[in-house]
Structures are given as structure tokens and as C-alpha cells.
Design a protein around this motif. Sequence first.
Motif, PDB file in Angstrom:
ATOM      1  N   LYS A 337       0.814  -1.207   0.000  1.00 48.97           N
ATOM      2  CA  LYS A 337       0.000   0.000   0.000  1.00 48.97           C
ATOM      3  C   LYS A 337       0.852   1.263   0.000  1.00 48.97           C
ATOM      4  O   LYS A 337       0.408   2.325  -0.394  1.00 48.97           O
ATOM      5  CB  LYS A 337      -0.906   0.013   1.228  1.00 48.97           C
ATOM      6  N   PHE A 338       2.062   1.127   0.536  1.00 49.34           N
ATOM      7  CA  PHE A 338       2.918   2.299   0.630  1.00 49.34           C
ATOM      8  C   PHE A 338       4.009   2.312  -0.434  1.00 49.34           C
ATOM      9  O   PHE A 338       4.892   3.147  -0.391  1.00 49.34           O
ATOM     10  CB  PHE A 338       3.556   2.385   2.019  1.00 49.34           C
ATOM     11  N   SER A 339       3.974   1.352  -1.337  1.00 48.80           N
ATOM     12  CA  SER A 339       5.048   1.351  -2.323  1.00 48.80           C
ATOM     13  C   SER A 339       4.565   1.793  -3.696  1.00 48.80           C
ATOM     14  O   SER A 339       5.333   2.306  -4.486  1.00 48.80           O
ATOM     15  CB  SER A 339       5.698  -0.026  -2.402  1.00 48.80           C
ATOM     16  N   ALA A 340       3.275   1.602  -3.949  1.00 44.03           N
ATOM     17  CA  ALA A 340       2.765   2.034  -5.251  1.00 44.03           C
ATOM     18  C   ALA A 340       2.602   3.552  -5.240  1.00 44.03           C
ATOM     19  O   ALA A 340       2.333   4.135  -4.192  1.00 44.03           O
ATOM     20  CB  ALA A 340       1.433   1.353  -5.521  1.00 44.03           C
ATOM     21  N   PRO A 341       2.769   4.179  -6.391  1.00 41.86           N
ATOM     22  CA  PRO A 341       2.583   5.629  -6.437  1.00 41.86           C
ATOM     23  C   PRO A 341       1.139   6.006  -6.143  1.00 41.86           C
ATOM     24  O   PRO A 341       0.221   5.223  -6.374  1.00 41.86           O
ATOM     25  CB  PRO A 341       2.986   5.999  -7.861  1.00 41.86           C
ATOM     26  N   ILE A 342       0.972   7.183  -5.589  1.00 44.42           N
ATOM     27  CA  ILE A 342      -0.376   7.631  -5.253  1.00 44.42           C
ATOM     28  C   ILE A 342      -1.071   8.096  -6.523  1.00 44.42           C
ATOM     29  O   ILE A 342      -0.557   8.947  -7.232  1.00 44.42           O
ATOM     30  CB  ILE A 342      -0.305   8.793  -4.246  1.00 44.42           C
ATOM     31  N   ILE A 367       8.435  11.420  -2.406  1.00 42.59           N
ATOM     32  CA  ILE A 367       7.107  11.661  -2.951  1.00 42.59           C
ATOM     33  C   ILE A 367       7.120  12.810  -3.936  1.00 42.59           C
ATOM     34  O   ILE A 367       7.966  13.684  -3.871  1.00 42.59           O
ATOM     35  CB  ILE A 367       6.107  11.985  -1.807  1.00 42.59           C
ATOM     36  N   GLU A 368       6.209  12.754  -4.828  1.00 44.27           N
ATOM     37  CA  GLU A 368       5.972  13.906  -5.693  1.00 44.27           C
ATOM     38  C   GLU A 368       4.730  14.594  -5.187  1.00 44.27           C
ATOM     39  O   GLU A 368       3.669  13.992  -5.108  1.00 44.27           O
ATOM     40  CB  GLU A 368       5.745  13.436  -7.130  1.00 44.27           C
ATOM     41  N   ASP A 435      11.833   4.478   0.397  1.00 42.89           N
ATOM     42  CA  ASP A 435      11.062   4.361  -0.833  1.00 42.89           C
ATOM     43  C   ASP A 435       9.566   4.292  -0.559  1.00 42.89           C
ATOM     44  O   ASP A 435       8.781   3.869  -1.376  1.00 42.89           O
ATOM     45  CB  ASP A 435      11.520   3.131  -1.619  1.00 42.89           C
ATOM     46  N   GLN A 436       9.197   4.713   0.626  1.00 47.18           N
ATOM     47  CA  GLN A 436       7.780   4.682   0.965  1.00 47.18           C
ATOM     48  C   GLN A 436       7.062   5.824   0.276  1.00 47.18           C
ATOM     49  O   GLN A 436       7.525   6.944   0.276  1.00 47.18           O
ATOM     50  CB  GLN A 436       7.590   4.816   2.473  1.00 47.18           C
ATOM     51  N   LEU A 596       6.846   2.693   9.560  1.00 49.71           N
ATOM     52  CA  LEU A 596       6.782   1.752   8.446  1.00 49.71           C
ATOM     53  C   LEU A 596       7.983   0.819   8.425  1.00 49.71           C
ATOM     54  O   LEU A 596       7.940  -0.243   7.815  1.00 49.71           O
ATOM     55  CB  LEU A 596       6.672   2.504   7.115  1.00 49.71           C
ATOM     56  N   ALA A 597       9.043   1.203   9.107  1.00 49.74           N
ATOM     57  CA  ALA A 597      10.226   0.336   9.156  1.00 49.74           C
ATOM     58  C   ALA A 597      10.128  -0.697  10.278  1.00 49.74           C
ATOM     59  O   ALA A 597      10.997  -1.543  10.434  1.00 49.74           O
ATOM     60  CB  ALA A 597      11.481   1.182   9.330  1.00 49.74           C
ATOM     61  N   CYS A 598       9.076  -0.627  11.092  1.00 47.46           N
ATOM     62  CA  CYS A 598       8.940  -1.560  12.218  1.00 47.46           C
ATOM     63  C   CYS A 598       8.559  -2.970  11.733  1.00 47.46           C
ATOM     64  O   CYS A 598       8.050  -3.137  10.632  1.00 47.46           O
ATOM     65  CB  CYS A 598       7.864  -1.072  13.180  1.00 47.46           C
ATOM     66  N   ASP A 599       8.800  -3.949  12.607  1.00 50.08           N
ATOM     67  CA  ASP A 599       8.415  -5.321  12.285  1.00 50.08           C
ATOM     68  C   ASP A 599       6.901  -5.476  12.245  1.00 50.08           C
ATOM     69  O   ASP A 599       6.346  -6.167  11.409  1.00 50.08           O
ATOM     70  CB  ASP A 599       8.950  -6.294  13.341  1.00 50.08           C
ATOM     71  N   LEU A 600       6.241  -4.875  13.222  1.00 52.05           N
ATOM     72  CA  LEU A 600       4.781  -4.954  13.289  1.00 52.05           C
ATOM     73  C   LEU A 600       4.235  -3.537  13.315  1.00 52.05           C
ATOM     74  O   LEU A 600       3.817  -3.050  14.360  1.00 52.05           O
ATOM     75  CB  LEU A 600       4.338  -5.678  14.561  1.00 52.05           C
TER      76      LEU A 600
END
Length: 627
Positions: A337-342, A367-368, A435-436, A596-600
Amino acid sequence: MSRIKLLPETVASQVAAGEVVERPASVVKELVENSIDAGATSIEVGIQRGGMSRIRVVDDGCGMDRDDALLSLERHATSKIASAADLTAITTLGFRGEALPSIASVSRFRLTTREPGAVAGTEILVNGGRIETVRDGGEAPGTQVEVRSLFYNMPARRKFLRSETTETRNIEHQFFLQALAHPAIGFSLVRGEKVALQLPVTTSLRDRIRDLYGAEFLNDLLEISEREQRGLRVRGWIGRAGVSRQTRAQQFVFVNGRAIDSGILASALREGYHTALMRGQFPVTFLFIDLDPQDVDVNVHPAKREVRFRDPARIREAIVEAVQRTLESGRVDWERKFSAPIPTAGATTAATSVLVEGASSRGSPWIERPIPSAPEISARSSTRQSDGVEASRPTAPEQPSLSQSVPAGRADFPIRPQPIVTPPYLEPAAVPKDDQQFQIIGVLNRLYVLMENSDGLVLVDQHAAHERILFEELRRRMEEQGVPSQRMLLPQIFSLPPRDTEWVERNAATLQKMGIGIESFGANNFRVDTLPAFLEVADAADFLRRVIDELKTTSRSSSPLRLGEDMIAKTVCRHAVRANDPLRYPEIEKLIRDLLACDLPYCCPHGRPTMIQISHAELEKKFGRKV
Ligand code: ADP
Ligand code: MG
């Protein structure tokens, strides 16, 4: 062909006697188990008035010849085991040979059965345990058992039955258990005259869950990637981190296809979920454990609800490991969900967008961001651009108090500069992924960060998010070099009972990692001089006694560091940014990246959600754009 043998008396007594039929649901359980053992591919359960006036189970299994049908009503008559040795490796659901006679003795009972290929079937009528009629019957191949007026001859028992609704619910629960355990069998449930549930034959547990609970429910679940170790297999589906229930109603555990109530398994699940589960809540699990029947004793409880494992620690470890691994795999969906462009209309052309400076050292923008269009820019905003001015100019330099990463049109976004309250002993969190793709919109109520990702709108609880970040950071430190500790002004001497003395000596290294500095100080005495820096401990001796007590009771298999985790989870809250702490844009950005870098990332250490995703589809539905 005759398959049933009368068990010798000694074996019969080994199959512990006991009440099998407690309520209508137990009748359903026993009859459906018999149908499954008979190799049925289709089972119909019909009930009237919560099963109190009638229960009927119809299957297309192997059926019985007349002799077997008569024998099946004798106590301790079974086709499933023949000797005491067979008891050590049971592969069928039944084996006690007491369900049919027990049920027939407390009801008006009718058994109709026919073997496939047999010219005629058999019908037997029993009344309160007395066989009244035996005759040829002409039903389809398979077996049909009808139980009317349950407990009609046992008024005391009948009095204990609950309302029709409750008994129906119990039966349905039983029905769900069997249906979940056997997706390859088609099931239907008929309540009164109405078909309440119709479950087609399927090859996958996933489809069976969908047919029982609806397709949307699957979004809350993660599949355990199957793993087998030395004949022990753990498989199934479990709720994502943060998904929980107030009751155990959706906590299903099956051992070799049998639904089981097990304290050991329940606590293993709890341990696996650990910080992903709110206190007092129960996980949602469809957990299947398959192991060599020799390694599990099912002859523990007359209703066969409990089992005894030969090596419970091993089962426990396998479950904890499977749950943790599965919960962490849930990250992947968020990453997607956080890797595809908005997909923002117009945001893709260079003329209408600016690059917001990325924090990455590699210089890749995260981000753009489109320049806000006219209506979005308030009149007081100094970043307003006049018509015709090239739109790709970087963000406004007229915002002195803010870093240049603050986008145009966000002048009113930061409230007052205040850093994230990070305890001094914490280094910056783990290297954030750069890259989020997300776009921060603002903060609601000084608590919820609103942002956009490829899936739609995301709400982040800033406090819960920071708790998760701090928790994982401290846990990582604890596992690697130990949590930061603080020297006490006055070391404290205290004594422990001899048993604990030995324990402390053995576990000094673990305690050290938890930030506890303790050393022997003569006979049964200890001296503590450092404590974890993030704890406020009023009475060190009392604190240590409690820690030792708790550590000793954690399971042999679970890492003692787990307790350290609990300690951290309990205290991390105090250090996290609070609901009302105003954060500046760059701080929020960092918070989100660290999260977003967390395990959970999707729940705080207390199991509450950190992020809520509202998809484009959900929004469209709410606005009536799509039905
Ligand atoms: P158990 O299941 O423990 O053997 P039960 O009293 O439930 O004892 O059943 C006795 C026997 O009757 C079973 O062993 C089986 O051979 C036979 N039986 C019961 N139900 C069915 C059925 N639906 N189809 C075929 N055989 C059945
Ligand atoms: Mg049985």
C-alpha cells in the motif's frame, strides 16, 4: 461385511466412562463425528427448537448392515479400535463406542442406515434405550439418525437446558467447528424448515472460512505459511496483528482434525501474538496442528474435547513461532500500500508537481507533491502563485520557521516547534526505508495524522505509532547489547530464598540484557546497582523479586527476554509522544517512516491499531459513487 467388534471388558473400562451427552450440541457433535468417520462427503444437520425437540443428521457415508446397526447401539461397541494398543494411535474422531447407546438411552431415537450396493437398508427405533422396532428401510445409501425429545426420560437433565436461542447457538458453534475442520465435506444446516447454511465441498480452508464468515472477513486474516518439522505441522489462518475479539468464539484450534480446548495451546497463541493483542482480548485463529497420533492422547475427556501431548513444549514452540512469523508477514500488505505511487489526478506531470525533499541520503525523493491548486491555498498563504508563473518552483522559502521540506500551502500545519520526545538514551530509530510513498495531509485533533497512500486515506495514531517505534527500538537494543541501564545512587542489598539464588546466578546474563545489574553478595544476598534506564523503580528489591517471580513462571521454551519485552511495553507509553503533542511536519514524516520500518507497524505494543486504512473503494461506497 461386519466391522464392529465388542470390546473386551478391560479395554472398555480403559475407555473411560463418562457422560457424553450434555446438551443438544453434544448430540450433534457425536453424530457428525460418526458421519465423518464413516467417510461421508455430504452431511446435513437438521434441528428443531434448538435441538430439544428434534435433531437429525443425514450422511452419505459407508452405512451399516443390519448386524452392525444393532451392534452400534450396544455400549462399548465400535468399529474404530479393537485393542488397548489402538488407543495409543487414534486416527478417527470416535473410538469410545458409547455415543449411540448413550444418546439412544435418553431420547426417542431412530437409526436408518444402508450400505451402498445393499438391496435394503435397516431401520431401528429405540425409546429411552429400549429397542422397539427393527425392520427393513428403503433410504438412500448412508446413515440417518434422528433424535427426538432429548432427555424426555431425564427431567433433571432437561431442566438444565437453556433457551432455544442458546441451544441453537451451541449447535451452530459445533457445526462451525466440524465444517472448518473438514472443508472437503459438504455441510448443510437446516433450522426448523429453513436451510440456514449450505457449504459446498471445497479443497481449501480459505474457501470454507469465506463461506462461513463472508469474503470481507478474509481481509482480517493471514495464512500461516505451512511448515513441517519432525512430523509436526502447523497450518491455517490467523487474525492480523490488532485483530481480536472479546470472547474466544473465533479462537479455533484443531489437533489432527479434532476441535480442542487446550490451555497450553491458548497460552501459546497468546504468547505468539504478544504485543499484537490487546489485554483481555482473544485472537482470531483457525489453527491446525497435525502430528503423529502416537504423540497425542485423545482419551482424556469423555467428550474428547481435551488432549494430552507427549511433548507439549515442542507444540508450544511451534505455535509461537508460526504465529510470530505469520504476523510479521502481514507487513507485506502494508508495504504494498505504501510502495505504489499515489494515483492523484494531475500529479504526474512535471508542470503541476514539485518534489518534496526526501530525507534520504541517496537523494531519492519520497514523494511527488502537487502544488496545491488555487482553492486549496488560503488567502493568507504567502506561497500563492500568480497565474502563469512556472509551477515547478520548489517549496516556499517564505516560511522561515519551517524546514524547506514543508510543502507550499501548509503554513498553518505545524503548530509550534517541539521535537518528538525521545528519551535521551535512545538513538534515532532504525534506518528508515526511503522508498515509501505517502503524502501527509495534516493532523486531526492533534492526534491522528492524515495521509494518503496508493490505497486511499490512512489515519495514524501518533501516540500509538511512537509507542511501537520506541518498543521495537528498545527490544532490538535488549536483544543485541542490552537495554540502557542507569546506575543507582545507592546500591541495594537484599536477600532471596535459596531456590531463587541459584536461579539468579544462572540467569545473570539475561538480567544484564534487561538492564539489571545484580551480583552475589554473600549467602543468599544480592547487590543490585543498575536498573533499566526507562523504568522508574521505587523499591529495587521489590521490583527484582517480582521480575524473578515472573521470569520463573514464563515457559521453559519462551525466551526470558519476553519478560523484558513486557517490561518495555508497559513503560514505553510514558515516553511516547502524547495525543496532544503538536508535531512539526518533518517530525511527522520521520515518525511515519520509522513506523513503516517496524516489524509490526500496524499495532502498538498493547495491540491497539496504529494505522487505519480507508480504501478508495470504501470512500466511494460511503459517498454513494459506487454500490
Ligand atoms: P464410536 O464412534 O466411538 O465408535 P458410536 O457409539 O458413536 O461409537 O458409534 C458406534 C459404531 O457405529 C461406530 O464405531 C460405527 O461403526 C457405527 N456408526 C455410527 N454412526 C455411523 C454412521 N453415521 N455411519 C456408519 N457407521 C456408523
Ligand atoms: Mg462416535
